[in-house]
Motif scaffolding. Structure first.
Motif, PDB file in Angstrom:
ATOM      1  N   TYR B  11     -62.638   4.669  -9.414  1.00  0.00           N
ATOM      2  CA  TYR B  11     -63.961   4.505  -8.805  1.00  0.00           C
ATOM      3  C   TYR B  11     -64.798   3.808  -9.860  1.00  0.00           C
ATOM      4  CZ  TYR B  11     -62.693   7.834  -5.126  1.00  0.00           C
ATOM      5  OH  TYR B  11     -62.090   8.465  -4.072  1.00  0.00           O
ATOM      6  N   VAL B  16     -59.117   7.720 -11.569  1.00  0.00           N
ATOM      7  CA  VAL B  16     -58.980   9.012 -10.908  1.00  0.00           C
ATOM      8  C   VAL B  16     -57.509   9.350 -10.652  1.00  0.00           C
ATOM      9  CG1 VAL B  16     -59.546  10.303  -8.834  1.00  0.00           C
ATOM     10  CG2 VAL B  16     -61.268   8.880  -9.908  1.00  0.00           C
ATOM     11  N   ASN B  36     -60.140  21.577  -7.426  1.00  0.00           N
ATOM     12  CA  ASN B  36     -61.225  20.683  -7.010  1.00  0.00           C
ATOM     13  C   ASN B  36     -61.317  19.513  -7.982  1.00  0.00           C
ATOM     14  OD1 ASN B  36     -62.775  23.605  -6.086  1.00  0.00           O
ATOM     15  ND2 ASN B  36     -62.673  21.898  -4.680  1.00  0.00           N
ATOM     16  N   GLY B  37     -61.415  18.334  -7.426  1.00  0.00           N
ATOM     17  CA  GLY B  37     -61.593  17.155  -8.269  1.00  0.00           C
ATOM     18  C   GLY B  37     -60.313  16.638  -8.898  1.00  0.00           C
ATOM     19  N   GLY B  39     -57.990  14.994  -7.507  1.00  0.00           N
ATOM     20  CA  GLY B  39     -57.664  13.653  -7.005  1.00  0.00           C
ATOM     21  C   GLY B  39     -56.867  13.669  -5.711  1.00  0.00           C
ATOM     22  N   LYS B  40     -56.851  14.807  -5.013  1.00  0.00           N
ATOM     23  CA  LYS B  40     -56.059  14.919  -3.782  1.00  0.00           C
ATOM     24  C   LYS B  40     -56.588  13.979  -2.695  1.00  0.00           C
ATOM     25  CE  LYS B  40     -57.105  19.308  -3.417  1.00  0.00           C
ATOM     26  NZ  LYS B  40     -57.992  19.480  -4.576  1.00  0.00           N
ATOM     27  N   THR B  41     -57.902  14.039  -2.470  1.00  0.00           N
ATOM     28  CA  THR B  41     -58.492  13.184  -1.435  1.00  0.00           C
ATOM     29  C   THR B  41     -58.306  11.710  -1.787  1.00  0.00           C
ATOM     30  OG1 THR B  41     -60.103  14.847  -0.805  1.00  0.00           O
ATOM     31  CG2 THR B  41     -60.666  12.562  -0.302  1.00  0.00           C
ATOM     32  N   GLN B  83     -60.838  14.738   5.023  1.00  0.00           N
ATOM     33  CA  GLN B  83     -61.541  15.949   4.594  1.00  0.00           C
ATOM     34  C   GLN B  83     -62.935  15.977   5.233  1.00  0.00           C
ATOM     35  OE1 GLN B  83     -61.852  16.355   0.325  1.00  0.00           O
ATOM     36  NE2 GLN B  83     -62.387  18.521   0.507  1.00  0.00           N
ATOM     37  N   GLN B 189     -56.328  23.771  -0.145  1.00  0.00           N
ATOM     38  CA  GLN B 189     -56.765  24.712  -1.165  1.00  0.00           C
ATOM     39  C   GLN B 189     -56.234  26.104  -0.816  1.00  0.00           C
ATOM     40  OE1 GLN B 189     -59.235  24.277  -3.679  1.00  0.00           O
ATOM     41  NE2 GLN B 189     -60.139  22.303  -3.169  1.00  0.00           N
TER      42      GLN B 189
END
Ligand SMILES: Nc1ncnc2c1ncn2[C@@H]1O[C@H](COP(=O)(O)OP(=O)(O)OP(=O)(O)O)[C@@H](O)[C@H]1O
Ligand SMILES: [Mg+2]
Lengths: 299, 231
Positions: B11, B16, B36-37, B39-41, B83, B189
């Motif tokens: 980004y 990422v 969280n964070g 990098g899954k999305t 998501q 999650q």
């Protein structure tokens, strides 16, 4: 003394309302183009008035080339001027806006540049003179108290028809669905196969085309002139802000209010007062209801 | 069959994903887990071409998608449940479904089959999708993706904020897809919600691959879960 000044109040109001309705109809069409571009692309197109001007000047040029009946020249202008303007807008989108990734601030600056390019281009190609365009037909509708231009009534009807067409396009067709999906979420739209870049080019061209159609319709009652884009731009902005950015229904209603009151105040009082009042209205709305009367908060 | 090989995603200047790889075969459910964070999305968006990888490749059935524009993804069999659902919330249920169908030119048979899977949606076709309940919105997000008739389905936290009955429904649909040979990549999650249906589990940390293991191994030894997801 001029006869019309001796008219009673009622007929006088009717005349003023007719004049206002012509303004309102043309303004609605122009502003819907601006609103659509802003709604779908989040681009504030400062050059929108120049697309209007180009439509009018091209109408003069086309109808002048075709020396035959005024009707034939006008019909040719009504078809080709908007198409040429749409083509130019598509090129501007590809060459300028796309390269800026449609960044909201950068595109404002870029369309200001585009405004001057188009204006100077028109000056160079078509000259500085105001040019008349013949109305395609000439008959008067006679009311008991006065006669009124049949062409102007045609303009009102034609604008309403085109607006209905735009509405049907947006709400009843696949193209409209694609445009609305792109408007609401461009990333997800892409994930569902929507070629967002092409949609943007199409919307920008379509918005410009609507301005050009409005211009071709109204130019027989005015004159084509390379500086004539400023007024439609300002009025469109006023209308789009009052109506709520990106809301078509709001845009059309606001155009009706602004156009009608402008026509009426202009006839009964004077044009400057009309402009002052609409400017005050915009200021009030920006202060008290920044999303416009019909707008929803942008995400 | 989906094969992601060594992708790097950024980004701006911030990297990422680093040399991230993953693969899911036809009829396989791969669960991608990470904090969280992690990098899954971003990984799913990279596969869809929404965050184009700077290097590496995303191959679906022998076609390298990294050379194609993002809007080509559905044509090559990729379906996406984003998501947070990302419905076209001002459009109706029917219009959201129509957009799914249009993506790959599907018609009434697909529409009927998908609506049979989610009967609640059939009752709400003319309703604005933003007004649906959370569970119904998730059903619609899945329905919209299934309307593209995907061979590979990417799902990003579909159980987020849902009650157990809805989660069970989603599991049921995913298992049915698996049986028809769809490859499913499931980001989650809530590990407990998906482990019962997963075949393999891949862990991601700071945008990098960690262990990828058969689900059986986690049942026997949950320490990996503890290490990468914190449970
Ligand atoms: N649009 C963006 N611009 C800049 N940075 C982003 C953007 N989206 C995500 N990031 C950053 O990239 C990293 C990975 O984000 P990503 O959304 O892929 O994580 P995730 O594993 O899906 O997290 P979560 O479980 O919270 O959904 C995070 O550090 C996040 O802050
Ligand atoms: Mg995420």
């Amino acid at each position: 003394m001029d006869g019309s000044i001796c008219m009673d109040f009622g007929p006088y109001l009717l005349l003023a309302s007719l004049e206002g309705a012509v303004q309102a109809a043309v303004l609605a069409l122009t502003a819907v183009g601006l609103s659509l571009v802003f709604g779908v692309m989040r681009v504030v197109n400062v050059a929108h008035g120049e697309f209007f001007m180009l439509g009018a000047v091209l109408a003069w040029w086309i109808s002048n080339m075709l020396t035959g009946s005024p009707l034939f020249g006008f019909l040719a202008a009504l078809i080709f001027a908007p198409l040429i303007v749409a083509g130019l807008a598509a090129v501007a989108d590809r060459l300028i806006l796309k390269r800026l990734s449609y960044d909201p601030e950068a595109t404002i600056v870029a369309t200001i540049g585009l405004l001057y390019i188009i204006q100077q281009g028109a000056l160079t190609l078509f000259g500085p003179d105001a040019r008349p365009v013949a109305a395609p037909f000439d008959f008067r509708v006679s009311f008991p108290w006065f006669g009124y231009s049949g062409y102007k009534i045609f303009v009102i009807l034609a604008c309403v028809l085109v607006l209905l067409g735009v509405w049907a396009l947006l709400t009843r067709t696949r193209i409209g669905l694609i445009m609305r999906a792109t408007q609401f979420d461009r990333e997800t739209a892409q994930a569902f196969g929507i070629p967002v870049a092409r949609v943007y080019t199409g919307v920008f061209a379509f918005g410009a085309m609507l301005a050009a159609v409005a211009a071709v319709l109204i130019v027989p009652t005015q004159q084509a002139y390379y500086l004539m884009g400023l007024d439609p731009l300002l009025l469109s902005f006023i209308v789009v802000i009052i109506g709520g950015l990106g809301s078509l229904k709001g845009t059309v209603l606001a155009a009706a209010v602004i156009g009608l009151s402008d026509g009426i105040i202009t006839i009964f009082f004077d044009p400057t007062l009309a402009k002052i009042l609409s400017t005050i209205l915009v200021a009030m709305i920006l202060v008290f209801r920044p999303t416009g009367l019909f707008g929803t908060a942008t995400r | 069959m989906l094969t992601v090989t060594d992708i790097d995603c950024f980004y701006g200047d911030v990297q990422v994903l680093r040399q991230f790889s993953l693969s899911a075969a036809s009829g396989e459910i791969l669960c991608l887990l990470g904090r969280n964070g992690a990098g899954k999305t971003t990984a799913l968006k990279a596969i869809m071409g929404l965050v184009p990888p700077r290097s590496g490749s995303v191959v679906v059935d022998d076609v390298d998608l990294t050379k194609l524009p993002a809007h080509a993804a559905p044509k090559y069999g990729l379906g996406y449940v984003p998501q947070g659902r990302r419905l076209f919330s001002e459009l109706t249920v029917a219009e959201n479904i129509e957009i799914g169908l249009m993506a790959t030119g599907q018609g009434k048979p697909t529409r009927d089959r998908v609506l049979d899977l989610f009967p609640v949606l059939r009752e709400r076709l003319s309703q604005v999708s933003g007004k649906l309940s959370g569970g119904e919105q998730q059903m619609l997000a899945m329905a919209r993706a299934l309307c593209t008739e995907p061979n590979v389905l990417l799902m990003d936290e579909p159980t987020e904020g849902l009650q157990p009955s809805m989660i069970a429904k989603i599991r049921e649909v995913v298992v049915a897809l698996k049986q028809t040979g769809v490859a499913v990549v499931l980001v989650e999650q809530r590990v407990d919600a998906v482990l019962p249906v997963a075949d393999h589990v891949a862990f991601i940390e700071n945008g990098m691959n960690r262990e990828t293991v058969p689900v059986q191994q986690l049942r026997d030894d949950p320490s990996l879960l503890h290490r990468y997801v914190g449970i």
